[in-house]
Motif scaffolding. Structure first.
Motif, short mmCIF file in Angstrom:
data_model
loop_
_atom_site.label_atom_id
_atom_site.label_comp_id
_atom_site.label_asym_id
_atom_site.label_seq_id
_atom_site.Cartn_x
_atom_site.Cartn_y
_atom_site.Cartn_z
N VAL A 13 -0.54 -3.40 -6.01
CA VAL A 13 0.03 -2.32 -5.48
C VAL A 13 -1.35 -1.29 -5.28
CG1 VAL A 13 1.51 -0.31 -5.69
CG2 VAL A 13 2.25 -2.46 -6.66
N VAL A 14 -1.61 -1.10 -3.97
CA VAL A 14 -2.87 -0.31 -3.93
C VAL A 14 -2.39 1.04 -3.64
CG1 VAL A 14 -4.72 -0.07 -2.23
CG2 VAL A 14 -3.91 -2.26 -2.95
N ARG A 15 -2.92 2.11 -3.98
CA ARG A 15 -2.74 3.58 -3.62
C ARG A 15 -3.82 4.19 -3.20
NH1 ARG A 15 2.50 4.39 -6.26
NH2 ARG A 15 2.74 2.56 -7.77
N GLY A 16 -3.66 4.96 -2.28
CA GLY A 16 -4.88 5.84 -1.52
C GLY A 16 -4.28 6.54 -0.27
N ARG A 17 -5.24 6.68 0.68
CA ARG A 17 -4.99 7.38 1.71
C ARG A 17 -5.38 6.67 3.16
NH1 ARG A 17 -4.22 12.74 1.98
NH2 ARG A 17 -3.86 13.58 -0.17
N ARG A 18 -4.63 6.80 4.12
CA ARG A 18 -4.98 6.23 5.41
C ARG A 18 -6.15 6.91 5.90
NH1 ARG A 18 -2.52 2.23 6.69
NH2 ARG A 18 -3.93 1.76 8.30
N ARG A 19 -7.16 6.45 6.35
CA ARG A 19 -8.63 6.90 6.84
C ARG A 19 -8.31 7.18 8.26
NH1 ARG A 19 -12.78 3.03 6.41
NH2 ARG A 19 -11.90 2.85 4.26
N PHE B 250 0.70 -1.08 0.16
CA PHE B 250 0.07 0.01 -0.07
C PHE B 250 0.83 1.20 0.00
CE2 PHE B 250 -1.84 3.68 2.63
CZ PHE B 250 -3.10 3.72 1.90
N VAL C 191 -10.30 -6.13 -2.18
CA VAL C 191 -9.62 -4.80 -2.06
C VAL C 191 -10.62 -3.90 -1.07
CG1 VAL C 191 -9.20 -2.53 -3.44
CG2 VAL C 191 -8.69 -5.04 -4.34
N LEU D 6 -5.67 -10.10 0.27
CA LEU D 6 -6.29 -9.95 -1.00
C LEU D 6 -6.30 -11.29 -1.87
CD1 LEU D 6 -4.51 -6.83 -1.99
CD2 LEU D 6 -6.86 -6.86 -1.42
N VAL E 42 -8.15 2.31 5.03
CA VAL E 42 -7.57 3.09 3.94
C VAL E 42 -8.84 3.37 2.91
CG1 VAL E 42 -5.30 1.74 4.24
CG2 VAL E 42 -7.03 1.08 2.58
N ASP E 43 -8.54 4.39 2.22
CA ASP E 43 -9.56 5.01 1.06
C ASP E 43 -8.46 4.42 -0.23
OD1 ASP E 43 -11.80 6.00 2.55
OD2 ASP E 43 -10.52 7.71 2.93
N VAL E 44 -9.25 3.50 -0.69
CA VAL E 44 -8.32 3.30 -2.14
C VAL E 44 -8.72 3.91 -3.10
CG1 VAL E 44 -8.08 1.25 -3.68
CG2 VAL E 44 -8.16 0.51 -1.35
N ARG E 45 -7.72 4.56 -3.65
CA ARG E 45 -8.00 5.37 -5.02
C ARG E 45 -7.74 4.67 -6.24
NH1 ARG E 45 -4.04 7.83 -8.12
NH2 ARG E 45 -2.56 7.50 -6.61
N GLU E 46 -6.70 3.84 -6.33
CA GLU E 46 -6.56 2.81 -7.46
C GLU E 46 -5.81 1.77 -6.80
OE1 GLU E 46 -4.38 4.57 -10.56
OE2 GLU E 46 -2.41 4.61 -9.21
N TYR E 47 -5.79 0.69 -7.53
CA TYR E 47 -4.76 -0.31 -7.47
C TYR E 47 -4.50 -0.99 -8.90
CZ TYR E 47 -9.05 -3.18 -7.79
OH TYR E 47 -10.19 -3.79 -8.24
#
Lengths: 141, 141
Positions: free
Chosen positions: A130-136, A95, B116, A111, B122-127
């Motif tokens: 590979v996960v992209r985003g933000r920690r909440r 992540f 996912v 996953l 986490v807030d996932v934006r993309e993966y």
DNA sequence: GGTCTTTTTAGACTACGTCCAATTATCGGC
DNA sequence: GCCGATAATTGGACGTAGTCTAAAAAGACC
């Protein structure tokens, strides 16, 4: 072997994306928007120079950035030559926090990827998500 | 705040992996084998220098390479700062050929990632899935 | 044609990484 | 313990990728 109509079409595409189509930008678009390669910024520069010898490196870098901001390109960060080390050698996913760039491990079992074995024509050595985003939550109250 | 027993344990770990435990290697291992960060090679160098001021950059790079060859570390190639461009802006996965380093696109529908949305915090934006391996057949007769 | 804004340019500068020849440490046999 | 062979380390030169800046050039608009 450039066609005037190609350039015209490219210029239209840039305008549609809200980008003023200068000669340099059209030349850069002519390569990078149609290639099946995944060139690095410097590779784009090398390539564009053959058609357009006077283009500067800064222009190419700025233009690629601009194209990316306007949704014409995506940046991938998975190429060779840019390496970080991970002492966790078992398979696991990753992540990447958009806010900080920090990389965290995701346990393998969290996953599941279906159909990897169905890919044709390749011998798979390994794979990861590979996960992209933000920690909440957590920090912001 | 180094414990002798830590160093001893590290030295054993290196020997078990078939690596001669020099002082520099133990110092490098002391950081890189236990950190939860995902440091770049240069970050490891910066860090190790604070304990061990005389270590040279070449040694750190060689040692990380060595650890990787012996399975103590994994190299990830997904960090920021190392970018290639892709004109295909829709979501898709990627295949990286071990032999050539070439990056190919895998259609989104060719794989499916389960769970996912179950990732917590986490807030996932993309993966995307990154598959590494070799192209089969085709060229070699 | 003049002026205001946008774009481009060249080159200095930094960071990251590789390479090499010379030095230093380590090991095993005596 | 000493010696020669082997392995590891060093520092510095080098290369490449990328950023930044101030100034020049181009374009838009009246």
């Amino acid at each position: 072997m450039k066609q005037r109509s190609d350039e015209h079409h490219l210029a239209e595409q840039l305008e549609k994306a809200g980008i003023r189509p200068s000669a340099q930008r059209v030349a850069i678009a002519g390569y990078v928007l149609s290639t099946a390669d995944h060139p690095s910024a410097d590779e784009v520069w090398q390539r564009v120079k053959t058609d357009f010898p006077m283009v500067s490196r800064a222009t190419v870098y700025n233009t690629l950035q601009l194209f990316t901001e306007h949704g014409l390109l995506r940046q991938l960060v998975l190429a060779e030559g840019c390496v970080v080390f991970d002492p966790k050698v078992e398979p696991h996913h990753h992540f990447v926090d958009d806010a900080t760039g920090a990389i965290e491990d995701i346990p393998w079992a969290a996953l599941r990827v279906a159909k990897v074995d169905d890919l044709e024509g390749v011998d798979v050595r390994e794979y990861m998500v590979v996960v992209r985003g933000r920690r909440r939550g957590k920090k912001a109250p």
